[in-house]
Design an enzyme around this catalytic site. Structure first.
Site, PDB file in Angstrom:
ATOM      1  N   ALA A  78      76.521 -61.688  60.626  1.00 26.02           N
ATOM      2  CA  ALA A  78      77.077 -63.221  61.246  1.00 26.02           C
ATOM      3  C   ALA A  78      78.673 -62.983  61.050  1.00 26.02           C
ATOM      4  O   ALA A  78      79.188 -62.387  60.451  1.00 26.02           O
ATOM      5  CB  ALA A  78      76.317 -63.912  59.995  1.00 26.02           C
ATOM      6  N   LEU A 137      77.662 -61.125  56.262  1.00 30.26           N
ATOM      7  CA  LEU A 137      78.685 -61.412  57.275  1.00 30.26           C
ATOM      8  C   LEU A 137      79.227 -59.924  57.911  1.00 30.26           C
ATOM      9  O   LEU A 137      79.655 -58.827  57.269  1.00 30.26           O
ATOM     10  CB  LEU A 137      79.763 -62.155  56.311  1.00 30.26           C
ATOM     11  CG  LEU A 137      79.430 -63.515  55.997  1.00 30.26           C
ATOM     12  CD1 LEU A 137      80.588 -63.919  55.192  1.00 30.26           C
ATOM     13  CD2 LEU A 137      79.474 -64.392  57.220  1.00 30.26           C
ATOM     14  N   CYS A 138      79.681 -60.170  59.075  1.00 34.70           N
ATOM     15  CA  CYS A 138      80.427 -58.947  60.063  1.00 34.70           C
ATOM     16  C   CYS A 138      81.564 -58.652  59.386  1.00 34.70           C
ATOM     17  O   CYS A 138      81.816 -57.418  59.079  1.00 34.70           O
ATOM     18  CB  CYS A 138      80.378 -59.373  61.177  1.00 34.70           C
ATOM     19  SG  CYS A 138      81.272 -58.222  62.283  1.00 34.70           S
ATOM     20  N   PHE A 139      82.230 -59.568  58.852  1.00 36.91           N
ATOM     21  CA  PHE A 139      83.733 -59.012  58.412  1.00 36.91           C
ATOM     22  C   PHE A 139      83.630 -58.517  57.077  1.00 36.91           C
ATOM     23  O   PHE A 139      84.558 -57.725  56.169  1.00 36.91           O
ATOM     24  CB  PHE A 139      84.617 -60.173  58.232  1.00 36.91           C
ATOM     25  CG  PHE A 139      85.399 -60.177  59.771  1.00 36.91           C
ATOM     26  CD1 PHE A 139      86.584 -59.906  59.684  1.00 36.91           C
ATOM     27  CD2 PHE A 139      84.590 -60.893  60.566  1.00 36.91           C
ATOM     28  CE1 PHE A 139      87.189 -60.153  61.116  1.00 36.91           C
ATOM     29  CE2 PHE A 139      85.106 -60.834  61.988  1.00 36.91           C
ATOM     30  CZ  PHE A 139      86.618 -60.445  62.206  1.00 36.91           C
ATOM     31  N   ARG A 141      81.765 -55.848  56.469  1.00 33.82           N
ATOM     32  CA  ARG A 141      80.860 -54.536  57.181  1.00 33.82           C
ATOM     33  C   ARG A 141      82.269 -53.825  57.527  1.00 33.82           C
ATOM     34  O   ARG A 141      83.119 -54.446  58.004  1.00 33.82           O
ATOM     35  CB  ARG A 141      79.935 -54.779  58.234  1.00 33.82           C
ATOM     36  CG  ARG A 141      78.684 -55.539  57.724  1.00 33.82           C
ATOM     37  CD  ARG A 141      77.639 -55.480  58.719  1.00 33.82           C
ATOM     38  NE  ARG A 141      76.702 -56.375  58.418  1.00 33.82           N
ATOM     39  CZ  ARG A 141      75.532 -56.333  59.226  1.00 33.82           C
ATOM     40  NH1 ARG A 141      75.419 -55.841  60.214  1.00 33.82           N
ATOM     41  NH2 ARG A 141      74.069 -57.224  58.830  1.00 33.82           N
TER      42      ARG A 141
END
Length: 237
Positions: A78, A137-139, A141
Site C-alpha cells: 500500500a 506499506l510499500c515504503f 519495503r
C-alpha cells in the site's frame, strides 16, 4: 523514426479517477499503440492498495481508516499518497523496451535522479533488495531499483502488463505526511523545498524524451478521458 509520445500533466484529482486514467492509458496502449507519460497528484490523502492486497482481507492500520482508499492495477504494498508527485507511463508492445520491461524502471528512475539533482538533491538507486515483502506499506519495503537518500526510500514504482503493453507508475515523496511520519520526504531529508509543478513537468518531459518524440505538455486526450469515465466506478470503494 522515434514514436510519438503524449506528455500529459494533470490537475490534482481523486484516487479513483487517477487509477481509472492509468488503466485507460494501458487499454489504449493495447488497442492503439498509445505511448504516453503522465504526471499527476492527489486531491486528498489517499491510500492505494496493491492489486493483490486489494483481493485479501486486510487489517488496515487505524490511522488510515478515515482516509480515501483505492486499489491499483499494479502489485506491491500500500502507498499513502499525500505530499508527492506521481508519474505513470504506458508503453505499447510495438516499443522495443517492452521486450525487457525492467529497463523501463531504470529509465524512469535515472530521469528522476537527474531531475532531482537539478533541484540540488542527490539521490541514488538502492542497489540491493531488503527482505521486507510482507510489510503492508510499500515504503517499508526495499527493491534494488528504489530511489533513496541515504537509507530512506523516496521513490518507488510498480508495473502492470497487459497483452505485451506495460503500465508503470510511481511516487516521488516530496514531504513527510502526518499520517505516516516514519517516511521522511525530500524536504525533510535535505531541507530543499521542491516546486512540485516544476518537478512534474521536468519528469514528464524527460521520460517522454527517452521513450520517443514528446508532445508539448497537454491535458488528457479525449479518448482516454472517455475510457476513464467508464472505468472510474470500478475503483470506488
Amino acid at each position: 523514426m522515434q514514436p510519438f509520445c503524449y506528455t500529459i500533466l494533470d490537475a490534482p484529482a481523486a484516487g479513483d479517477w487517477n487509477m481509472a486514467v492509468d488503466e485507460a492509458m494501458l487499454n489504449e496502449s493495447v488497442a492503439n499503440d498509445f505511448l504516453a507519460v503522465r504526471c499527476y497528484s492527489w486531491a486528498q490523502p489517499t491510500v492505494s492498495l496493491g492489486h493483490f492486497q486489494a483481493k485479501e482481507r486486510l487489517v488496515i492500520d487505524s490511522r488510515f481508516e478515515e482516509l480515501a482508499r483505492v486499489r491499483r492495477l499494479s502489485g506491491g504494498g500500500a502507498i499513502l499518497h499525500h505530499h508527492e508527485v506521481t508519474y505513470s507511463c504506458c508503453v505499447p508492445i510495438s516499443h522495443p523496451l517492452t521486450r525487457s520491461p525492467g529497463t523501463i524502471y531504470d529509465l524512469a528512475h535515472d530521469v528522476i535522479i537527474g531531475a532531482l539533482r537539478e533541484f540540488g538533491v542527490e539521490s541514488a538507486m538502492r542497489g540491493e533488495k531488503l527482505d521486507q515483502e510482507s510489510r503492508f506499506l510499500c515504503f517499508s519495503r526495499g527493491d534494488p531499483r528504489d530511489i533513496v537518500i541515504g537509507a530512506h526510500k523516496i521513490v518507488g514504482s510498480a508495473q502492470r502488463r497487459r497483452r505485451g503493453a506495460v503500465l508503470q507508475h510511481g511516487s516521488i515523496l516530496t514531504g513527510r505526511s502526518e499520517y505516516a511520519p516514519e517516511f521522511p520526504g525530500i524536504h525533510d531529508l535535505t531541507g530543499v523545498c521542491i516546486d512540485r509543478q516544476g518537478l512534474a513537468e521536468m519528469v514528464a518531459e524527460r521520460i517522454a524524451q527517452e521513450l520517443g518524440t514528446p508532445s508539448p505538455l497537454i491535458q488528457l486526450p479525449s479518448n482516454v478521458q472517455h475510457q476513464a469515465d467508464q472505468l472510474v466506478e470500478n475503483y470506488r470503494e
